[in-house]
Motif scaffolding. Structure first.
Motif, PDB file in Angstrom:
ATOM      1  N   HIS A  63     -14.870 -33.647 -26.139  1.00 60.77           N
ATOM      2  CA  HIS A  63     -14.228 -34.425 -25.054  1.00 60.77           C
ATOM      3  C   HIS A  63     -14.774 -34.480 -23.944  1.00 60.77           C
ATOM      4  CE1 HIS A  63     -13.895 -30.588 -22.663  1.00 60.77           C
ATOM      5  NE2 HIS A  63     -13.845 -29.980 -23.462  1.00 60.77           N
ATOM      6  N   GLU A 193      -8.552 -33.593 -22.718  1.00 56.36           N
ATOM      7  CA  GLU A 193      -8.771 -32.041 -23.403  1.00 56.36           C
ATOM      8  C   GLU A 193      -8.242 -30.751 -22.465  1.00 56.36           C
ATOM      9  OE1 GLU A 193     -10.411 -28.267 -24.979  1.00 56.36           O
ATOM     10  OE2 GLU A 193     -10.692 -29.193 -23.252  1.00 56.36           O
ATOM     11  N   HIS A 302     -16.354 -22.998 -16.932  1.00 60.36           N
ATOM     12  CA  HIS A 302     -15.323 -23.506 -15.918  1.00 60.36           C
ATOM     13  C   HIS A 302     -15.825 -23.080 -14.423  1.00 60.36           C
ATOM     14  CE1 HIS A 302     -11.719 -24.594 -18.748  1.00 60.36           C
ATOM     15  NE2 HIS A 302     -12.934 -25.094 -18.958  1.00 60.36           N
TER      16      HIS A 302
HETATM   17 CO    CO Z   1     -13.030 -26.384 -20.814  1.00 60.18          CO
END
Ligand code: CO
Ligand code: ZN
Length: 329
Positions: A63, A193, A302
């Motif tokens: 992605h 995604e 993240h």
């Molecule tokens: Co991710």
């Protein structure tokens, strides 16, 4: 490879706004693929090779999008409040910088800060240095991403958006290295995604693959204080047994383990309690597609400082090339 990874991770591409990443990837691979198209959602769908008698149609998905934020409103003083685009954790927002598509940068802070408590996402605002709503350069609906400079740490690399530009890099390097495959390989660089495997869903429908492989990061749990210790840096690529979106197809995983053994590289079996990847969406396409994931252990997923191990990345490329080069039994 280092220069390409730096370019990939530096590109701006929150979910739904992947065009800069797609342009960069297309420019990099256009002489190495047999055809490509961009679908209605923005997925870059390529083809490499044709399906021989003993071959399969294989979709390999990485992605392009990254987690980000989107402005919900700008107050009279010029502070821009935000919501999430994908899996942004409020814990990881405090005191970080973000950048908007036009290059405007800002600092994340939250109102009503109580000591020892993490503010909720709707308490966060971006201070772009504006002194009023009128003079604020960002407006409702503008997307932003973390600022997180690429750093070469020797055996490791750190940047924003290793998730999933590292998957894009692995796909790019593998498609350049792939020669004489019995398979029709559809390398897909997918969109959205992080907001629910959306690009993989539509691209898998049109590709109609017989096998699906996603390339993504996974949680490396070798840092202090983590209870699960099953994935670590430097122990090779991870092959997905399970996450929140997928149970890796057993015969396909066996074929991946065999490929790792043939290539003489180590691998780790990955079990995640939650989360998901494009493979989850591919597996549920049409009447079902055997699917799995080759993932790279990543620390601090993240956050603006996602970290990967160089040897894991190189071996993930080797594993994918070996897998795609031979007949699958
Ligand atoms: Co991710
Ligand atoms: Zn990812």
């Amino acid at each position: 490879m280092k220069e390409l990874l730096e370019k990939l991770t530096s590109a701006f591409g929150p979910s739904g706004y992947e065009s800069r990443v797609r342009d960069l990837i297309l420019e990099t691979i256009k002489n190495d693929i047999d055809e490509y198209r961009i679908d209605a959602l923005g997925n870059l769908i390529t083809r490499k090779g044709t399906r021989k008698a003993n071959g399969k149609r294989i979709m390999v998905s990485a992605h392009m999008d990254e987690i980000g934020l989107m402005v919900t409103h700008v107050d009279e003083q010029g502070f821009a409040y935000v919501t999430n685009l994908g899996g942004v954790r409020p814990l990881n927002l405090m005191s970080n910088r973000v950048v908007f598509a036009d290059g405007t940068e800002g600092m994340l802070c939250a109102r009503d800060m109580e000591p020892g408590k993490i503010p909720a996402l709707d308490q966060y605002f971006v201070d772009t240095g504006a002194s009023s709503r009128k003079s604020c350069k960002v407006k409702i609906g503008d997307p932003a991403v973390f600022v997180g400079r690429f750093v070469d740490m020797g055996d490791r690399r750190m940047s924003k958006t290793m998730d999933d530009r590292i998957g894009c890099l692995i796909a790019i390097e593998a498609l350049k290295a792939l020669k004489d495959s019995p398979h029709e390989v559809r390398f897909v660089f997918s969109v959205q995604e992080e907001v629910g495997l959306r690009g993989a869903k539509t691209s898998a429908y049109s590709v109609d693959p017989e096998i699906g492989i996603a390339l993504d990061v996974t949680l490396c749990n070798d840092t202090p204080g983590l209870t699960e210790r099953n994935l670590k840096f430097g122990a090779g690529p991870c092959i997905k047994a399970k996450d929140g979106s997928l149970v890796g197809t057993p015969w396909l995983n066996n074929a991946l383990y065999d490929a790792a053994e043939r290539a003489g590289i180590p691998y780790q079996v990955e079990v995640l309690r939650g989360a998901g990847t494009d493979a989850g969406a591919i597996s549920l396409t049409r009447s079902g597609v055997p699917s799995s994931v080759i993932s790279v252990a990543c620390r601090y997923v993240h956050t603006p400082s996602e970290m990967v191990d160089v040897s894991d990345v190189k071996q993930a490329i080797q594993l994918l090339v070996e897998f795609l080069s031979k007949e699958i039994k």
